[in-house]
Enzyme design. Structure first.
Site, PDB file in Angstrom:
ATOM      1  N   ASP A  96     -45.509 -14.597  33.983  1.00  0.00           N
ATOM      2  CA  ASP A  96     -45.120 -13.078  33.909  1.00  0.00           C
ATOM      3  C   ASP A  96     -44.100 -12.776  32.888  1.00  0.00           C
ATOM      4  O   ASP A  96     -43.382 -11.829  32.838  1.00  0.00           O
ATOM      5  CB  ASP A  96     -44.151 -12.923  35.402  1.00  0.00           C
ATOM      6  CG  ASP A  96     -45.039 -13.146  36.578  1.00  0.00           C
ATOM      7  OD1 ASP A  96     -44.558 -13.881  37.412  1.00  0.00           O
ATOM      8  OD2 ASP A  96     -46.060 -12.802  36.579  1.00  0.00           O
ATOM      9  N   ARG A 140     -37.336 -18.488  39.358  1.00  0.00           N
ATOM     10  CA  ARG A 140     -38.433 -17.586  40.234  1.00  0.00           C
ATOM     11  C   ARG A 140     -39.553 -17.205  39.688  1.00  0.00           C
ATOM     12  O   ARG A 140     -40.763 -17.234  40.061  1.00  0.00           O
ATOM     13  CB  ARG A 140     -37.849 -16.581  41.128  1.00  0.00           C
ATOM     14  CG  ARG A 140     -37.296 -15.454  40.080  1.00  0.00           C
ATOM     15  CD  ARG A 140     -36.796 -14.085  40.751  1.00  0.00           C
ATOM     16  NE  ARG A 140     -36.369 -13.190  39.849  1.00  0.00           N
ATOM     17  CZ  ARG A 140     -35.207 -13.390  39.199  1.00  0.00           C
ATOM     18  NH1 ARG A 140     -34.335 -14.184  39.717  1.00  0.00           N
ATOM     19  NH2 ARG A 140     -34.877 -12.621  38.197  1.00  0.00           N
ATOM     20  N   ASN A 141     -39.558 -17.155  38.372  1.00  0.00           N
ATOM     21  CA  ASN A 141     -40.580 -16.685  37.290  1.00  0.00           C
ATOM     22  C   ASN A 141     -41.314 -18.022  36.643  1.00  0.00           C
ATOM     23  O   ASN A 141     -41.921 -17.886  35.712  1.00  0.00           O
ATOM     24  CB  ASN A 141     -40.217 -15.429  36.419  1.00  0.00           C
ATOM     25  CG  ASN A 141     -40.018 -14.451  37.474  1.00  0.00           C
ATOM     26  OD1 ASN A 141     -40.665 -14.056  38.355  1.00  0.00           O
ATOM     27  ND2 ASN A 141     -38.937 -13.499  36.823  1.00  0.00           N
ATOM     28  N   ASP A 157     -37.417 -11.419  32.009  1.00  0.00           N
ATOM     29  CA  ASP A 157     -37.053 -11.686  33.315  1.00  0.00           C
ATOM     30  C   ASP A 157     -37.160 -13.458  33.391  1.00  0.00           C
ATOM     31  O   ASP A 157     -37.806 -13.800  34.662  1.00  0.00           O
ATOM     32  CB  ASP A 157     -37.662 -10.890  34.536  1.00  0.00           C
ATOM     33  CG  ASP A 157     -37.121 -10.961  35.727  1.00  0.00           C
ATOM     34  OD1 ASP A 157     -37.674 -10.430  36.755  1.00  0.00           O
ATOM     35  OD2 ASP A 157     -36.105 -11.893  36.024  1.00  0.00           O
TER      36      ASP A 157
HETATM   37  C1  2V1 Z   1     -40.715 -10.483  36.663  1.00  0.00           C
HETATM   38  S1  2V1 Z   1     -41.780  -9.207  37.514  1.00  0.00           S
HETATM   39  O1  2V1 Z   1     -42.670  -8.794  36.690  1.00  0.00           O
HETATM   40  O2  2V1 Z   1     -40.950  -8.348  38.256  1.00  0.00           O
HETATM   41  C2  2V1 Z   1     -42.776 -10.092  38.599  1.00  0.00           C
HETATM   42  C3  2V1 Z   1     -42.503 -11.675  38.992  1.00  0.00           C
HETATM   43  C4  2V1 Z   1     -43.241 -12.254  39.963  1.00  0.00           C
HETATM   44  C5  2V1 Z   1     -44.336 -11.643  40.752  1.00  0.00           C
HETATM   45  C6  2V1 Z   1     -45.007 -12.316  41.694  1.00  0.00           C
HETATM   46  O3  2V1 Z   1     -45.903 -11.659  42.256  1.00  0.00           O
HETATM   47  N1  2V1 Z   1     -44.664 -13.517  41.914  1.00  0.00           N
HETATM   48  C7  2V1 Z   1     -45.326 -14.214  42.771  1.00  0.00           C
HETATM   49  C8  2V1 Z   1     -45.462 -14.339  44.118  1.00  0.00           C
HETATM   50  C9  2V1 Z   1     -46.116 -14.942  45.115  1.00  0.00           C
HETATM   51  C10 2V1 Z   1     -46.782 -16.002  44.419  1.00  0.00           C
HETATM   52  C11 2V1 Z   1     -46.958 -16.127  43.039  1.00  0.00           C
HETATM   53  C12 2V1 Z   1     -47.989 -17.110  42.398  1.00  0.00           C
HETATM   54  C13 2V1 Z   1     -48.184 -16.991  40.866  1.00  0.00           C
HETATM   55  N2  2V1 Z   1     -49.076 -17.961  40.575  1.00  0.00           N
HETATM   56  C14 2V1 Z   1     -49.524 -18.137  39.251  1.00  0.00           C
HETATM   57  C15 2V1 Z   1     -50.116 -19.246  39.091  1.00  0.00           C
HETATM   58  N3  2V1 Z   1     -49.625 -19.960  40.472  1.00  0.00           N
HETATM   59  C16 2V1 Z   1     -49.202 -19.162  41.168  1.00  0.00           C
HETATM   60  C17 2V1 Z   1     -48.703 -19.352  42.469  1.00  0.00           C
HETATM   61  N4  2V1 Z   1     -48.702 -20.567  43.072  1.00  0.00           N
HETATM   62  C18 2V1 Z   1     -48.564 -21.119  44.208  1.00  0.00           C
HETATM   63  C19 2V1 Z   1     -47.495 -20.270  44.905  1.00  0.00           C
HETATM   64  C20 2V1 Z   1     -47.163 -20.628  46.357  1.00  0.00           C
HETATM   65  C21 2V1 Z   1     -47.735 -21.838  46.879  1.00  0.00           C
HETATM   66  C22 2V1 Z   1     -47.367 -22.410  48.046  1.00  0.00           C
HETATM   67  O4  2V1 Z   1     -47.857 -21.865  49.098  1.00  0.00           O
HETATM   68  N5  2V1 Z   1     -46.633 -23.425  48.417  1.00  0.00           N
HETATM   69  C23 2V1 Z   1     -46.330 -23.898  49.899  1.00  0.00           C
HETATM   70  C24 2V1 Z   1     -46.678 -25.245  49.759  1.00  0.00           C
HETATM   71  O5  2V1 Z   1     -46.068 -26.280  48.725  1.00  0.00           O
HETATM   72  C25 2V1 Z   1     -46.648 -25.675  47.628  1.00  0.00           C
HETATM   73  C26 2V1 Z   1     -46.218 -24.359  47.215  1.00  0.00           C
HETATM   74  C27 2V1 Z   1     -48.660 -22.853  46.136  1.00  0.00           C
HETATM   75  C28 2V1 Z   1     -49.148 -22.195  44.873  1.00  0.00           C
HETATM   76  N6  2V1 Z   1     -47.940 -18.561  43.063  1.00  0.00           N
HETATM   77  C29 2V1 Z   1     -46.174 -15.193  42.284  1.00  0.00           C
HETATM   78  C30 2V1 Z   1     -44.179 -10.282  40.451  1.00  0.00           C
HETATM   79  C31 2V1 Z   1     -43.710  -9.656  39.343  1.00  0.00           C
END
Ligand code: 2V1
Length: 287
Positions: A167, A153-154, A149
């Site tokens: 991921d 976004r990932n 995937d």
């Molecule tokens: C491909 S899959 O297996 O279906 C799958 C893919 C993704 C996911 C998943 O949960 N993703 C996911 C969702 C939310 C946060 C994460 C996520 C994962 N991470 C791993 C390492 N660092 C991060 C991170 N960092 C972030 C995210 C947002 C901000 C933020 O709030 N910002 C606003 C202000 O400016 C800076 C940015 C800051 C740092 N966010 C990952 C789950 C499953």
């Protein structure tokens, strides 16, 4: 085993305590603000052992095949590269289980591209981001590890425009068949090559196709591929050989690399290893 009449050697059983290496003791983890919600539930920032910044995925019950994932976690912790988001370990002695990874301060590449002004993201920066993703993917390819995937976004962004792939392999453990089957509403159709659309045949060469789409996402600064066209329509168009158009202002040499990734036959697509060389030549010559 120690004969019953002799006391066990003093070190017996102490080597692992009650935690295996990839098991994280939740008492060493302090959960902080929410970072967002993904496929599996909420993700929060965390502090591990008082000083290590982490991202903690709290896996909503029933969203993933947990035992299979915990088994795989041992392998994933061994995948280490500067362009892969490092898996530190899991907390699997309680529910929901936690997946603990290194923290990336600027969130997903997709949101970063859309939020950062274009003058800060010149072609050299955009190409460097693609090269970093390519290096992480070339490492996975070398270890015969398929992402399944890959998309902006990932991928996650750290300081100084560092980009890392996240991921990898996680998609195998998603239980929601709206996500896993190519007919499902959540299946990433727009990043899938014909052999995945028709036979769900994943390979490093299907990751290469997705990498081509990721390059298009990067050079359009976060546009959605094929715009608002429905997934079923996109599958049709891709089968008919229709490809994403050249992003505005994108160099022909760079668009040609995207087209190499979108060759119909997987064996005709370049490996990530070859892509890395190709992109480095472009970075050194035209930019
Ligand atoms: C491909 S899959 O297996 O279906 C799958 C893919 C993704 C996911 C998943 O949960 N993703 C996911 C969702 C939310 C946060 C994460 C996520 C994962 N991470 C791993 C390492 N660092 C991060 C991170 N960092 C972030 C995210 C947002 C901000 C933020 O709030 N910002 C606003 C202000 O400016 C800076 C940015 C800051 C740092 N966010 C990952 C789950 C499953």
């Amino acid at each position: 085993t120690t004969p019953c009449d002799r006391p066990a050697p003093p070190t017996a059983g102490l080597s692992h305590g009650q935690y295996d290496k990839w098991e994280i003791d939740p008492s060493e983890l302090v959960l902080l603000e929410e970072l967002g919600a993904g496929q599996f539930g909420v993700v929060r920032r965390g502090k591990w052992r008082g000083r290590i910044d982490t991202a903690v995925k709290m896996m909503k019950e029933g969203t993933m095949s947990e035992d299979d994932f915990i088994d795989e976690a041992k392998v994933m912790t061994k995948l280490q590269h500067q362009n892969l988001v490092q898996l530190y370990g899991v907390c699997s002695k309680h529910r929901p289980i936690y997946i603990v990874t290194e923290y990336m301060r600027h969130g997903s590449l997709f949101n970063y591209l859309r939020r950062t002004s274009p003058d800060q993201l010149g072609p050299a920066v955009l190409l460097d981001m693609c090269i970093q993703v390519c290096k992480g993917m070339a490492y996975l390819e070398r270890h015969n590890y398929i992402h399944r995937d890959l998309a902006a976004r990932n991928c996650l962004v750290g300081d100084e425009n560092v980009v890392k792939v996240a991921d990898f392999g996680l998609a195998r453990y998603v239980l929601d068949d709206q996500y896993t089957s190519s007919g499902g509403t959540k299946f990433p159709i727009k990043w899938a090559p014909p052999e995945v659309l028709n036979y769900t045949r994943f390979s490093s060469k299907s990751d290469v196709w997705a990498f081509g789409v990721l390059m298009w996402e990067v050079f359009t600064c976060g546009k959605v591929p094929y715009g608002r066209v429905k997934n079923s329509e996109v599958a049709e168009m891709v089968q008919r050989g229709m490809l994403l158009e050249k992003p505005k202002g994108c160099l022909n040499e760079i668009y040609n690399v995207m087209r190499l990734c979108w060759r119909r036959l997987p064996e005709e697509r370049p490996s990530f290893r070859a892509l890395k060389e190709e992109l480095a030549v472009i970075a050194n010559s035209v930019l």
